[in-house]
Scaffold this active site. Sequence first.
Site, mmCIF file in Angstrom:
data_model
loop_
_atom_site.group_PDB
_atom_site.id
_atom_site.type_symbol
_atom_site.label_atom_id
_atom_site.label_comp_id
_atom_site.label_asym_id
_atom_site.label_seq_id
_atom_site.Cartn_x
_atom_site.Cartn_y
_atom_site.Cartn_z
ATOM 1 N N LYS A 63 63.351 13.579 -5.681
ATOM 2 C CA LYS A 63 62.541 12.588 -6.391
ATOM 3 C C LYS A 63 61.667 11.812 -5.415
ATOM 4 C CE LYS A 63 65.886 12.275 -10.109
ATOM 5 N NZ LYS A 63 66.992 11.504 -10.693
ATOM 6 N N HIS A 106 59.721 10.102 7.245
ATOM 7 C CA HIS A 106 61.076 9.745 7.650
ATOM 8 C C HIS A 106 61.849 9.364 6.389
ATOM 9 C CE1 HIS A 106 64.362 8.051 9.937
ATOM 10 N NE2 HIS A 106 64.295 6.992 9.156
#
Length: 127
Positions: A63, A106
């Site tokens: 998601k 990240h």
Amino acid sequence: MILGIGCDIVDVDRIKKAHKKMGWTFVHRILGPNELEVFSGLEGGQEVIYLARRFAAKEAFAKAWGTGMTTQLDWRDVQVLNEANGRPILSFCKDLREAVYSTRRHFNVTISDNDDNVIAFVTMEAA
């Protein structure tokens, strides 16, 4: 800067039923090689919670990444590993590793559980 977030909640009983019905087929569909190594050493009911935690974190990652778990994203290409202090981290395999690193992203992941549910939350940040 946060570029994406993902959250998923998993019913532990649902994972337990899938594992009971499909056995190792289910395990091999969800877990990558490093996760399988850890899984094979678990006992005493910890296997199901381990699967549920990884399932939720991988859904949350998908998601945040923006794709959902589609045919483009193999469950085994995202691994949820733990640092020595227990902190969960995401590790990527194959093409997904290239895609993540080439976009300079990240990820942070957190996972919590109780007897009935597991919840995972992932943030995707610009590196």
